[in-house]
Design an enzyme around this catalytic site. Sequence first.
Site, PDB file in Angstrom:
ATOM      1  N   LYS A 176       0.806  -1.231  -0.261  1.00 20.81           N
ATOM      2  CA  LYS A 176       0.106   0.106   0.015  1.00 20.81           C
ATOM      3  C   LYS A 176       0.864   1.274   0.070  1.00 20.81           C
ATOM      4  O   LYS A 176       1.575   1.574   0.956  1.00 20.81           O
ATOM      5  CB  LYS A 176      -0.822   0.000   1.368  1.00 20.81           C
ATOM      6  CG  LYS A 176      -1.871   1.183   1.164  1.00 20.81           C
ATOM      7  CD  LYS A 176      -2.220   1.943   2.455  1.00 20.81           C
ATOM      8  CE  LYS A 176      -1.511   2.597   3.030  1.00 20.81           C
ATOM      9  NZ  LYS A 176      -1.199   4.027   2.375  1.00 20.81           N
ATOM     10  N   GLU A 252      10.354   1.719   9.959  1.00 21.07           N
ATOM     11  CA  GLU A 252      11.564   2.589   9.768  1.00 21.07           C
ATOM     12  C   GLU A 252      10.719   4.132   9.917  1.00 21.07           C
ATOM     13  O   GLU A 252       9.918   4.441   9.264  1.00 21.07           O
ATOM     14  CB  GLU A 252      12.102   2.659   8.328  1.00 21.07           C
ATOM     15  CG  GLU A 252      13.263   3.290   8.182  1.00 21.07           C
ATOM     16  CD  GLU A 252      13.353   4.706   7.776  1.00 21.07           C
ATOM     17  OE1 GLU A 252      13.337   5.530   8.648  1.00 21.07           O
ATOM     18  OE2 GLU A 252      12.751   4.936   6.523  1.00 21.07           O
ATOM     19  N   CYS A 286      14.095  11.175   6.565  1.00 20.76           N
ATOM     20  CA  CYS A 286      13.918  10.765   7.690  1.00 20.76           C
ATOM     21  C   CYS A 286      15.382  10.961   8.506  1.00 20.76           C
ATOM     22  O   CYS A 286      15.846  11.051   9.554  1.00 20.76           O
ATOM     23  CB  CYS A 286      13.524   9.453   8.106  1.00 20.76           C
ATOM     24  SG  CYS A 286      14.413   8.463   7.114  1.00 20.76           S
ATOM     25  N   GLU A 387      10.690  16.774  15.018  1.00 20.40           N
ATOM     26  CA  GLU A 387      11.322  16.544  13.559  1.00 20.40           C
ATOM     27  C   GLU A 387      10.923  17.616  12.905  1.00 20.40           C
ATOM     28  O   GLU A 387       9.564  17.733  12.790  1.00 20.40           O
ATOM     29  CB  GLU A 387      10.975  15.260  13.057  1.00 20.40           C
ATOM     30  CG  GLU A 387      11.789  14.856  11.844  1.00 20.40           C
ATOM     31  CD  GLU A 387      11.058  13.363  11.175  1.00 20.40           C
ATOM     32  OE1 GLU A 387      12.177  12.968  10.548  1.00 20.40           O
ATOM     33  OE2 GLU A 387      10.179  12.767  11.737  1.00 20.40           O
TER      34      GLU A 387
END
Length: 488
Positions: A176, A252, A286, A387
């Site tokens: 997906k 992750e 990331c 972040e």
Amino acid sequence: MDTYSTATLYINGKWVEADRGASFEVTDPSSGQVIGVAADAGTAETERAIAAASDAFPNWRAQNAYTRAAALLRMHELMLERSEDLALLMSLEQGKPLRAARNEIRYAADFLIWFAEEAKRIYGSTIPSSRTNQRLTVLRQPIGVVAGITPWNYPVSMITRKVAPAIAAGCSIVVKPAEQTPLCARAVFDIFDEADLPPGVVNLITTSRPSEVGDAFLRSRAIRKLTFTGSTAVGKMLASRASESMKRVSLELGGHAPFIVFDDADVEHAAKGAALAKYLNTGQACISPNRIYVQRGSIGRFVNVLTDRARRLRPGSGVDESSTIGPLIDMTAVTKMEQQVADAVGKGAQVAIGGERLREDGLDGGNFFAPTVLTGVSPAMSIYNEETFGPIAPVIAFDTEDEVVAMANDTEYGLASYVYTKDLARAVRVSEALRFGIVGINDINPTAAAAPFGGLGESGVGREGGAQGIDEYLDVKLVAHVLGDAVD
């Protein structure tokens, strides 16, 4: 775009539409214009894809490693042949400049050829037994049906990074992709389709309702592994619910990467590296540097070079060859940038360059934010602790090695980190002291298909890529064999 505007579900070796022809629009983040439509699947289509993968698994796991490797090599060849078309589509749908998109296609293809080779290296072992009539053998066997959920920021390479080891190991998989980039996924599965895999080995479900598809994955007893790349909050939820049926998970997740520059480093080189890493993919990575620590004696020179590099960037549509930085993925991301800058400035930071949404020169229809450098950043600011996932470079001064290691490690995230120094002993000390899954020493690109990628803490569990990447798709089985009827 008409090629990618219909039947974007791939189930049991066939291209099919969603039930009742349901679809959703896909837009260009640089302009907001609709560039295509994708099939909008729900629970029923997802369950059919899982059933197809489950039916295909016994035959696929029985194929020898050379057969599986040959399929991956064919995919690799096709991806390289179509690299320019794939890069153009990626730039249009995701927004990154063409040069970066081309690099991603090569990176994506690397996973296909790497795991084609690893398929032939799934070794077992024998163990000496304390019983003379016993033999102990360890086998590594495919885990079963895999569900893969991939992100929008690297819409091609994150698919191959999951699909390649899965099918190399002998698993079947349902993917997906992110709802922002279903057209890239469709283009990748065109390649998988032409590689002549048996029906059901790979399956694609596109949707604008990710939670509905995710629920179907989590409820299914047929799915034995879930691999996800995305936010930490979603990853935690998936891990919690996957535990109900004891699914194996690889996650992750987010990052909060420190970028450390010591006075003994080549400061100009470090600043140029920081700019390349920070503004790559408009900061939407990331492993993007999120806290830039510069030793106090070098901070002036570092900021001057970093600011100059930010000033040279040319924002624009990814498909424009002259663009060197693209848009953010959506307006929510732009709003987050504005909030982080406002919070930092309100608490004493200074804007060296940028700090605002870009609206001029034809950029007003897109999600553009100026490449930004903030100085005087402190732990009291949200950007220091959260972040960013955008083109804001916060610079923080430090004095000693021990101090900066403690500052760098003061986070729940543990994905990537960077250190610039010419002192070999310091490089060893600091790299060993940093609590991160990846450390780049004078290196802004510490990733490769041949290397393990993954983090610690709230950055996730498991590794993708490298020799370790295929282990995530294998179970370990012990076979204990007694020779004859005697009992020791």
